[in-house]
Design an enzyme around this catalytic site. Sequence first.
Site, PDB file in Angstrom:
ATOM      1  N   PHE A   1       0.818  -1.217   0.000  1.00  0.00           N
ATOM      2  CA  PHE A   1       0.000   0.000   0.000  1.00  0.00           C
ATOM      3  C   PHE A   1       0.851   1.266   0.000  1.00  0.00           C
ATOM      4  O   PHE A   1       0.381   2.333  -0.406  1.00  0.00           O
ATOM      5  CB  PHE A   1      -0.963  -0.007   1.201  1.00  0.00           C
ATOM      6  CG  PHE A   1      -0.407   0.550   2.471  1.00  0.00           C
ATOM      7  CD1 PHE A   1      -0.565   1.885   2.811  1.00  0.00           C
ATOM      8  CD2 PHE A   1       0.263  -0.273   3.366  1.00  0.00           C
ATOM      9  CE1 PHE A   1      -0.059   2.390   3.997  1.00  0.00           C
ATOM     10  CE2 PHE A   1       0.771   0.223   4.551  1.00  0.00           C
ATOM     11  CZ  PHE A   1       0.615   1.561   4.871  1.00  0.00           C
ATOM     12  N   LYS A   2       2.104   1.167   0.419  1.00  0.00           N
ATOM     13  CA  LYS A   2       2.952   2.362   0.468  1.00  0.00           C
ATOM     14  C   LYS A   2       3.140   2.978  -0.920  1.00  0.00           C
ATOM     15  O   LYS A   2       3.420   4.166  -1.048  1.00  0.00           O
ATOM     16  CB  LYS A   2       4.317   2.021   1.074  1.00  0.00           C
ATOM     17  CG  LYS A   2       4.267   1.354   2.446  1.00  0.00           C
ATOM     18  CD  LYS A   2       3.747   2.277   3.520  1.00  0.00           C
ATOM     19  CE  LYS A   2       3.627   1.578   4.869  1.00  0.00           C
ATOM     20  NZ  LYS A   2       4.883   1.268   5.520  1.00  0.00           N
TER      21      LYS A   2
END
Length: 479
Positions: free
Chosen positions: A115-116
């Site tokens: 998700f980063k």
Amino acid sequence: MKYISTRGGMEPAPYSAILLEGLATDGGLVVPETVPQVSAEQIEAWRSLDYADLATEILSLYATDIPRDDLARMCRAAYSADNFVDEAIVPVSPLAGPDTGISLVGLSEGPTLAFKDMAMQFLGQALEYALEKNDRALNIIGATSGDTGSAAEYALRGKHGIAVFMLSPQGRMSEFQRAQMYSLTDDNIHNIAVAGVFDDCQNLVKALSGDLEFKRAHELGTVNSINLGRISAQMVYYFWAWLRTTDAVAEAERAAFEVSFTVPSGNFGNILSGHLAKAMGLPIRRLVLAANENNVLDEFFRTGVYTPRTAAETHATSSPSMDISKASNLERFVFDLLGRDPERLAAAWRELDETGSIDFSADLPRFEAEFGFQSGTSTHADRVATIRSVFEGSGVLIDPHTADGVKVAREYAEPGVPMLVLETAKPAKFPDIVLEATGERVGMPEHLAGLLELPQHVTEMDDDEAELRDFIATRAVHR
């Protein structure tokens, strides 16, 4: 829109300036002077937009010093088919069987399968833009417990005027995570494995970022979630997920239609973005924090007492990106909790430094009633059982951090209120626990075949501030 420090000692600054600073100049965290408000009609008008255009709309409320055409170009470059596998960028996928009512918000379609990437791809564009406009260089110093490092390095590799110094804890990341970071050969990428845990890495970053003389001499910045650029970019997928979930809701009922989010949390940055989205006016009922065995934040939201643990007390778990016992971003929430009063915040933090704990239990009723926060803890056994049950019930494989989220989401799911779990990473990054849970061997994505066999480039270092200073001073880039 200008930005101030939680500690009150920074002159208000524009968005492009705080992107380059990371920490505020007084050692605090940067926050907006005021949170922009959006109406139900405004949110509804965004329903037909694709992800890049939605990002432009929301970020334009924060990056008011960046011309809209430039911002739109950066968002289009960040959220492109070249960077993200799924056409939607963020697919929202309902689970089935006993998990009906729970959906996964797919945040791992980017280049590092985590998700980063959602924030970091934008931040890479924005940092290069701001540096060119100001004729500056930037030396990024960051700490990672797993996914931040690779996402930052893939977003910033080869960028002009930028070098990355990424600290990670020795032996605390998965084999896949290490390979993603350490196999990079770009001249501007420097991986440093510190003898210790994530909190030791984070403390080193804070020490150097808080030394204004060293910071200015070597043009240091951060891309950890203490950088508000990441927090602002992460708000976008909360709006996106709400819009996709309410597509089938009758138009007359949409404006006040609430959903809840469960967020696997380590450094409190991802769920803080939800806190700000809710403050902007997005109809969020609950923000449920999911912790692993390092459950300092769960204890805080259950009791009101915040007691960070030492490095020695921080557990090594099977959801390693959440092996954090002192969450930097909590300061931003406490700032809001204390009426955005820097003096009250300073007093609270002095108490924390002196006693190792701080008691906000008098404010505990406000955590849920005013801010919507609730929380829970997941263990290794929970993760294994959850990965197995989601696979059996929905045919979907999830990673251990997302499993922490699903386990806790089940505890707070309510009839008639969609529960959205923010996915953390692809299960391929954590094949051992997936095999333990399901008997399935997760194959490496085709575009990453051979990653584990590549030579790795990393400097091992003691938890030594002086040694880190010397390392950065001899390798920093300058204009």
